[in-house]
Design an enzyme around this catalytic site. Sequence first.
Site, PDB file in Angstrom:
ATOM      1  N   ASP A   1     -13.789   4.205   2.704  1.00  0.00           N
ATOM      2  CA  ASP A   1     -12.634   4.668   3.025  1.00  0.00           C
ATOM      3  C   ASP A   1     -12.198   6.022   2.856  1.00  0.00           C
ATOM      4  OD1 ASP A   1      -9.506   4.939   2.980  1.00  0.00           O
ATOM      5  OD2 ASP A   1      -9.070   3.249   1.206  1.00  0.00           O
TER       6      ASP A   1
ATOM      7  N   GLU B   1      -6.904   0.869  -4.683  1.00  0.00           N
ATOM      8  CA  GLU B   1      -7.146   0.664  -2.991  1.00  0.00           C
ATOM      9  C   GLU B   1      -8.478   0.595  -2.464  1.00  0.00           C
ATOM     10  OE1 GLU B   1      -5.841   4.402  -1.681  1.00  0.00           O
ATOM     11  OE2 GLU B   1      -3.574   4.149  -2.378  1.00  0.00           O
TER      12      GLU B   1
ATOM     13  N   LYS C   1       3.310  11.071  -3.769  1.00  0.00           N
ATOM     14  CA  LYS C   1       2.303  10.369  -4.338  1.00  0.00           C
ATOM     15  C   LYS C   1       1.262  11.134  -5.525  1.00  0.00           C
ATOM     16  CE  LYS C   1      -1.278   7.095  -3.296  1.00  0.00           C
ATOM     17  NZ  LYS C   1      -1.693   6.223  -2.485  1.00  0.00           N
TER      18      LYS C   1
ATOM     19  N   ASP D   1       1.034  -1.246   0.070  1.00  0.00           N
ATOM     20  CA  ASP D   1       0.108  -0.162   0.250  1.00  0.00           C
ATOM     21  C   ASP D   1       0.559   1.419   0.290  1.00  0.00           C
ATOM     22  OD1 ASP D   1      -1.491   2.423   0.281  1.00  0.00           O
ATOM     23  OD2 ASP D   1      -2.337   1.109   2.899  1.00  0.00           O
TER      24      ASP D   1
HETATM   25  P1  AMP Z   1      -4.585   6.276   6.359  1.00  0.00           P
HETATM   26  O1  AMP Z   1      -4.511   7.673   5.457  1.00  0.00           O
HETATM   27  O2  AMP Z   1      -5.311   5.867   5.450  1.00  0.00           O
HETATM   28  O3  AMP Z   1      -3.662   6.145   6.337  1.00  0.00           O
HETATM   29  O4  AMP Z   1      -4.983   8.341   6.398  1.00  0.00           O
HETATM   30  C1  AMP Z   1      -4.561   8.757   7.656  1.00  0.00           C
HETATM   31  C2  AMP Z   1      -5.731  10.176   7.944  1.00  0.00           C
HETATM   32  O5  AMP Z   1      -6.533   9.847   8.848  1.00  0.00           O
HETATM   33  C3  AMP Z   1      -5.000  11.400   8.339  1.00  0.00           C
HETATM   34  O6  AMP Z   1      -5.506  12.924   8.297  1.00  0.00           O
HETATM   35  C4  AMP Z   1      -4.593  11.314  10.155  1.00  0.00           C
HETATM   36  O7  AMP Z   1      -5.410  12.481  10.234  1.00  0.00           O
HETATM   37  C5  AMP Z   1      -6.246  10.525  10.312  1.00  0.00           C
HETATM   38  N1  AMP Z   1      -6.873   9.630  11.524  1.00  0.00           N
HETATM   39  C6  AMP Z   1      -5.480   8.759  12.255  1.00  0.00           C
HETATM   40  N2  AMP Z   1      -6.244   8.058  12.881  1.00  0.00           N
HETATM   41  C7  AMP Z   1      -7.000   9.127  13.896  1.00  0.00           C
HETATM   42  C8  AMP Z   1      -7.476   9.575  14.542  1.00  0.00           C
HETATM   43  N3  AMP Z   1      -7.966   8.649  16.060  1.00  0.00           N
HETATM   44  N4  AMP Z   1      -9.002   9.920  14.754  1.00  0.00           N
HETATM   45  C9  AMP Z   1      -9.679  11.077  13.618  1.00  0.00           C
HETATM   46  N5  AMP Z   1      -8.782  10.460  12.267  1.00  0.00           N
HETATM   47  C10 AMP Z   1      -6.830  10.343  12.131  1.00  0.00           C
END
Ligand code: AMP
Length: 576
Positions: free
Chosen positions: A175, A152, A75, A13
């Site tokens: 997602d 994804e 990216k 990923d």
């Molecule tokens: P991803 O691209 O799926 O890794 O998501 C990353 C995003 O998820 C970022 O904007 C983070 O700020 C948000 N994120 C991760 N953990 C949390 C949480 N516990 N509460 C709110 N947002 C989160």
Amino acid sequence: MTSRCKSTIVGIDLGTTFSLVSVMRGDGPVVLTNGIGEVLTPSAVSVADDGSILVGAAAKARATTHPTRTALAFKRDMGTDRVYDLGLKKFSPQELSSFVLASLKRDAEAALGEAVVEAVVTVPAYFGDAQRQATKDAGAIAGLKVERIINEPTAAALAYGLERRSKNLRAVVLDLGGGTFDVTVLRIEEGVIEIQGSAGDARLGGEDFDDALAGLVATRMQAEQHVDVRSDPRSWARVREACERAKRRLSEAQEAPVVLLELPIGRGKMHDIEIVVRRDEAEAAWASVLDRVRQPIARALRDAGIRTEQVEEVLLVGGSTRMPCVVRLASQVFGRLPSRQLPPDEAVALGAAVQAALKADDAAVEDVVVTDVAPFTLGTSVMTTFAGHRISGRFSPILERATTIPCSRVHRYATSVDDQEKIEIEVYQGEHASCEKNTLLGGYTIEGIRKGAAGSQEIDVRFTYDLNGLLEVETTVVATGAKKTLVLERTPGRLTPDEIARAREGMKALKFHAREALPNATALERAEALYVDLRGPVRSELGELIAAFRMVLEGQDRKQIEDIREKLVRFVQAHR
Ligand code: AMP
């Protein structure tokens, strides 16, 4: 035969903020840990003072201390000709991505004890041809053959689908990541995981919540302390970062502090921000972002031809689905509680490993079949006549989005003027009626058309979408049978085999931080980044620890290095 008998194909990923690598082990996929024992490797690259390259957490920490030497979120620029100037060196987005891929490759090799040369890499469903090609190129530079590119959301659906393959059900995967939102409608029936529709918003994610919260903090700062935190870009970046942390806290708690000390605002003056944000107040500021989450859901359901009440399960993926307001919104829209059996950050990588196992004919996925859909409509530009006027640039769709891939569609076009000798073919992707608003993928001219009245000469245009979401275009002049194929190679940022070989050589010449050295480098960079944010006695305490760690690093005493590193890591965790 399982994949372990051959060389293992890994699932990757390659995310905007974080990347992960995974493999199939026994009956299920697992995510592997990196050189510092973590599963999330930040998609960050930084050039150190000695010209060596840092990748991952150590690089990400340097975004605070060395912003001009550090690249993040590259990216987003895949498939463009943007150049990142990191002071001592310049890199393309493909090269930066290749450093992340190479780092994951090394982690997988360390975990598996064998060379890793093949991978399945995930890309956002909205990635067009240029970005998919760029992802393949990045793999090639890293010495990885990208066996398959998958969307994804499809990967996330596959990870969920594998667990539910004995059931028959219709599900929706939501997602919501850092910068993008994807909705996928899938149906599982007797081991067949069929993606029925997918829609998304490439500019909607956690960062929009960070921005909205930072806006709230700025407004309160203006009202309460009469300072404009937006006036200094570096200060503003720190505010946004602090708001991201506060946002995460608000997923667990009813309130969260935003503390930032010594922000330089207005003619070198220093200001401290110490504001406590309540969850209800933050959620009010997020209302418009949440509203945008509804739109792609409606579109994906429409594409799949189903209503919300027909959805039997709602599955959540992506860090931002940890937010209670997002869970609440999903419950309201579907009238049922969403579930999150898989860790939201890992589902995509786990699905990539499932796809890798399918590719390797692994026995664990023997009975699984997965089908995906085209994420965009593809078509050409045509000229039309309306009330005696010629109108050019109208979009003529050939392959509609949500068509199951691989697929091939042909459309017949005719000449539009008398004695027309050439026909221009321009290929566009997008959903707008006017080509201007869609993305031009490439084009060519077909010559040798026989003379005749307008409309008398015809050509067939065939679009073929392969399993990777890559397009091939073939035209046939009906009267002569002459065929021509357009390979969409020279899109911006696309590398030739020569350029890839050169980039690969260039990469070999670079000095990367050794995997074994990463725990020390990461601890140090994270501590240095925290030092910027602290003040007073805690800052001095951290300063002393950093100095002590630097000193022991000069020596060879491993035990001593590990002891102080442990102290440093604990200090950083406690004060971040
Ligand atoms: P991803 O691209 O799926 O890794 O998501 C990353 C995003 O998820 C970022 O904007 C983070 O700020 C948000 N994120 C991760 N953990 C949390 C949480 N516990 N509460 C709110 N947002 C989160």
